[in-house]
Design a protein around this motif. Structure first.
Motif, PDB file in Angstrom:
ATOM      1  N   ASN A   1       0.821  -1.198   0.000  1.00 27.05           N
ATOM      2  CA  ASN A   1       0.000   0.000   0.000  1.00 27.05           C
ATOM      3  C   ASN A   1       0.863   1.259   0.000  1.00 27.05           C
ATOM      4  O   ASN A   1       2.017   1.231   0.429  1.00 27.05           O
ATOM      5  CB  ASN A   1      -0.924   0.021   1.225  1.00 27.05           C
ATOM      6  CG  ASN A   1      -1.895  -1.146   1.228  1.00 27.05           C
ATOM      7  OD1 ASN A   1      -1.653  -2.158   1.860  1.00 27.05           O
ATOM      8  ND2 ASN A   1      -2.986  -1.013   0.504  1.00 27.05           N
ATOM      9  N   PHE A   2       0.285   2.357  -0.449  1.00 27.50           N
ATOM     10  CA  PHE A   2       0.993   3.634  -0.432  1.00 27.50           C
ATOM     11  C   PHE A   2       1.160   4.102   1.016  1.00 27.50           C
ATOM     12  O   PHE A   2       0.184   4.133   1.768  1.00 27.50           O
ATOM     13  CB  PHE A   2       0.227   4.682  -1.233  1.00 27.50           C
ATOM     14  CG  PHE A   2       0.177   4.402  -2.706  1.00 27.50           C
ATOM     15  CD1 PHE A   2       1.186   4.868  -3.544  1.00 27.50           C
ATOM     16  CD2 PHE A   2      -0.861   3.676  -3.260  1.00 27.50           C
ATOM     17  CE1 PHE A   2       1.151   4.610  -4.905  1.00 27.50           C
ATOM     18  CE2 PHE A   2      -0.901   3.410  -4.618  1.00 27.50           C
ATOM     19  CZ  PHE A   2       0.111   3.872  -5.453  1.00 27.50           C
ATOM     20  N   PRO A   3       2.367   4.478   1.422  1.00 27.27           N
ATOM     21  CA  PRO A   3       2.593   4.912   2.805  1.00 27.27           C
ATOM     22  C   PRO A   3       1.701   6.073   3.217  1.00 27.27           C
ATOM     23  O   PRO A   3       1.230   6.134   4.359  1.00 27.27           O
ATOM     24  CB  PRO A   3       4.075   5.323   2.810  1.00 27.27           C
ATOM     25  CG  PRO A   3       4.683   4.568   1.680  1.00 27.27           C
ATOM     26  CD  PRO A   3       3.609   4.450   0.639  1.00 27.27           C
ATOM     27  N   GLU A   4       1.446   7.007   2.294  1.00 22.59           N
ATOM     28  CA  GLU A   4       0.598   8.154   2.615  1.00 22.59           C
ATOM     29  C   GLU A   4      -0.815   7.722   2.988  1.00 22.59           C
ATOM     30  O   GLU A   4      -1.464   8.334   3.842  1.00 22.59           O
ATOM     31  CB  GLU A   4       0.520   9.123   1.418  1.00 22.59           C
ATOM     32  CG  GLU A   4       1.861   9.657   0.950  1.00 22.59           C
ATOM     33  CD  GLU A   4       2.454   8.856  -0.197  1.00 22.59           C
ATOM     34  OE1 GLU A   4       3.089   9.473  -1.067  1.00 22.59           O
ATOM     35  OE2 GLU A   4       2.280   7.612  -0.219  1.00 22.59           O
ATOM     36  N   VAL A   5      -1.291   6.652   2.336  1.00 22.08           N
ATOM     37  CA  VAL A   5      -2.648   6.177   2.585  1.00 22.08           C
ATOM     38  C   VAL A   5      -2.727   5.455   3.928  1.00 22.08           C
ATOM     39  O   VAL A   5      -3.688   5.623   4.684  1.00 22.08           O
ATOM     40  CB  VAL A   5      -3.116   5.257   1.435  1.00 22.08           C
ATOM     41  CG1 VAL A   5      -4.501   4.700   1.711  1.00 22.08           C
ATOM     42  CG2 VAL A   5      -3.108   6.029   0.114  1.00 22.08           C
ATOM     43  N   LEU A   6      -1.703   4.658   4.248  1.00 15.56           N
ATOM     44  CA  LEU A   6      -1.681   3.969   5.540  1.00 15.56           C
ATOM     45  C   LEU A   6      -1.592   4.962   6.694  1.00 15.56           C
ATOM     46  O   LEU A   6      -2.232   4.778   7.741  1.00 15.56           O
ATOM     47  CB  LEU A   6      -0.502   2.991   5.592  1.00 15.56           C
ATOM     48  CG  LEU A   6      -0.586   1.788   4.656  1.00 15.56           C
ATOM     49  CD1 LEU A   6       0.641   0.907   4.834  1.00 15.56           C
ATOM     50  CD2 LEU A   6      -1.855   0.975   4.896  1.00 15.56           C
ATOM     51  N   GLU A   7      -0.812   6.025   6.502  1.00 15.33           N
ATOM     52  CA  GLU A   7      -0.703   7.053   7.544  1.00 15.33           C
ATOM     53  C   GLU A   7      -2.055   7.717   7.764  1.00 15.33           C
ATOM     54  O   GLU A   7      -2.473   7.947   8.909  1.00 15.33           O
ATOM     55  CB  GLU A   7       0.340   8.096   7.136  1.00 15.33           C
ATOM     56  CG  GLU A   7       0.631   9.148   8.203  1.00 15.33           C
ATOM     57  CD  GLU A   7      -0.355  10.312   8.201  1.00 15.33           C
ATOM     58  OE1 GLU A   7      -0.593  10.893   9.280  1.00 15.33           O
ATOM     59  OE2 GLU A   7      -0.899  10.633   7.127  1.00 15.33           O
ATOM     60  N   TYR A   8      -2.764   8.006   6.675  1.00 11.53           N
ATOM     61  CA  TYR A   8      -4.093   8.613   6.785  1.00 11.53           C
ATOM     62  C   TYR A   8      -5.050   7.653   7.486  1.00 11.53           C
ATOM     63  O   TYR A   8      -5.825   8.060   8.359  1.00 11.53           O
ATOM     64  CB  TYR A   8      -4.621   8.960   5.392  1.00 11.53           C
ATOM     65  CG  TYR A   8      -5.993   9.593   5.416  1.00 11.53           C
ATOM     66  CD1 TYR A   8      -6.149  10.968   5.367  1.00 11.53           C
ATOM     67  CD2 TYR A   8      -7.149   8.805   5.492  1.00 11.53           C
ATOM     68  CE1 TYR A   8      -7.408  11.556   5.398  1.00 11.53           C
ATOM     69  CE2 TYR A   8      -8.402   9.375   5.534  1.00 11.53           C
ATOM     70  CZ  TYR A   8      -8.525  10.748   5.483  1.00 11.53           C
ATOM     71  OH  TYR A   8      -9.779  11.309   5.532  1.00 11.53           O
TER      72      TYR A   8
END
Length: 312
Positions: free
Chosen positions: A80-87
Motif C-alpha cells: 500500500n501507499f505509505p501516505e494512505v496507511l498514515e491517513y
C-alpha cells in the motif's frame, strides 16, 4: 407574517427539493441505519481511499452524535501507499474506531498464499478478506464500490448476498424496489452493502468539496518517481518494479484511485486543488479503474471472476 423556507437549494425547481448531493447523502444515511437495524455484526471496509473515506464520513453523520456502531476492516496487501496507511491510522485514532487488519503478507509468510509472477497482490486479497469475515462473524460488510466504476460492479444491488464461501452469484440478486432492502441470509452467509452504488466519481469529488473532507495528498498533483508499464505510470517499490528496460522518471502526477502499488497507475495531472480535480474529472472520458487499474485488464471478466470468488 410570511416566512421563507430555509431548505431552499439553488438549481432546483421546488423550494423543498433536495440537491442531487443531498439526495445521494440521504440515501446512503438511510442504508447505514437500515443495516444497523437489521444486522448484528456489520463492518466497514476501510482502506484510506477516497470512496471508503466518504463512506466513513457518511456513517459518522448517520449516527451522530453517537459513535459509529461498526468496526473497520482493511485488507492490507503489504504494497500500500505509505501516505494512505498514515491517513488510515490517523483517522482511526481521531474517531476512536476499532480497526481489524487482514494482512496478505502474513498469509504469504505462513504459506497460505503464493506471490504472483507479476508481483501484484490485489487478487490475493480474497482469502484474507473472506477468512476475516468468517473469523469475526461479520454478517454485513460495507464496501465503497460504485456502479459507474466497472461493468461487473454495475450488476450489484445495494444489498448483495454472498454465500457461505463469500461467493457472489448474479442470479441470486434480489429486487430493491422503492429502496426496500432484503437483508435475510442463512447462517454462514453475509451481505455486502454498497451505500455509494448510485454515486459517480464526480459526485464523490463534489461531495468531498462540499463537506471539506481531507484526503491523502496523493489524490492531488505532486512530483513522483514513476515508470511506464502497459500504458500506465507505476510507482517503484519492493513489489518488483521497475524491470531493467523500464526507465524511472520524475513526473507531475496524481492518483484517481488507490490500491496495491503494483497495479494502481497514476495519471499526468497539474490538479493541485479540489476545483481543479473536479474540472479534470468532469472532462475525463475514462472511468477511474479503466484508466488506472491493471488488475481489471487481465481479462474481459477479471472483476466479475474475482467477485464470484469473494472479492470486494
Amino acid at each position: 407574517m410570511t416566512t421563507t423556507a430555509t431548505s431552499v437549494n439553488e438549481g432546483t425547481d421546488s423550494p423543498y427539493a433536495l440537491s442531487h448531493l443531498d439526495a445521494l447523502e440521504s440515501e446512503a444515511v438511510h442504508i447505514f441505519r437500515e443495516v444497523a437495524g437489521e444486522f448484528e455484526r456489520p463492518v466497514i471496509l476501510f482502506s484510506g481511499g477516497k470512496d471508503s473515506i466518504v463512506m466513513l464520513h457518511l456513517a459518522l453523520k448517520a449516527f451522530a452524535p453517537a459513535p459509529v456502531p461498526f468496526s473497520l476492516l482493511h485488507v492490507d496487501t503489504g504494497h500500500n501507499f505509505p501516505e494512505v496507511l498514515e491517513y488510515r491510522d490517523r483517522t482511526v485514532a481521531e474517531h476512536g474506531l476499532r480497526l481489524h487488519i487482514a494482512s496478505v503478507q502474513e498469509y504469504i509468510d505462513a504459506g497460505k498464499l503464493r506471490e504472483r509472477p507479476d508481483g501484484t497482490r490485489n487478487p490475493l486479497q480474497t482469502v484474507p478478506l473472506t477468512e476475516a469475515i468468517q473469523q469475526h462473524r461479520f454478517d454485513a460488510v460495507f464496501g465503497g464500490g460504485r456502479r459507474d466504476e466497472e461493468k461487473a460492479r454495475a450488476k450489484e444491488r445495494v444489498f448483495s448476498l454472498r454465500d457461505e464461501f463469500s461467493a457472489w452469484d448474479p442470479r441470486r440478486q434480489r429486487p430493491e424496489l422503492w429502496q426496500l432492502y432484503n437483508g435475510r441470509h442463512a447462517p454462514g452467509e453475509h451481505v455486502r452493502v454498497f451505500p455509494l452504488s448510485n454515486w459517480t466519481e464526480l459526485d464523490v469529488w463534489q461531495y468531498i468539496a462540499r463537506e471539506k473532507i481531507e484526503l491523502p495528498a496523493i489524490y492531488y498533483a505532486h512530483e513522483r518517481e514513476v515508470f511506464q508499464r502497459s500504458g500506465m505510470w507505476l510507482t517503484a517499490g519492493e513489489w518488483g518494479g521497475p524491470k531493467e528496460h523500464e526507465q524511472v522518471e520524475t513526473r507531475l502526477i496524481r492518483y484517481r484511485t488507490v490500491g496495491d502499488m503494483s497495479c494502481t497507475g497514476a495519471v499526468d495531472s497539474d490538479a493541485t486543488t479540489l476545483d481543479a480535480v473536479i474540472a479534470e474529472i468532469a472532462a475525463s472520458r475514462l472511468t477511474e479503474r479503466g484508466a488506472t487499474r491493471a488488475d481489471d485488464k487481465m481479462s474481459e471478466a477479471a472483476m466479475e471472476d474475482r467477485k464470484r470468488e469473494g472479492y470486494f
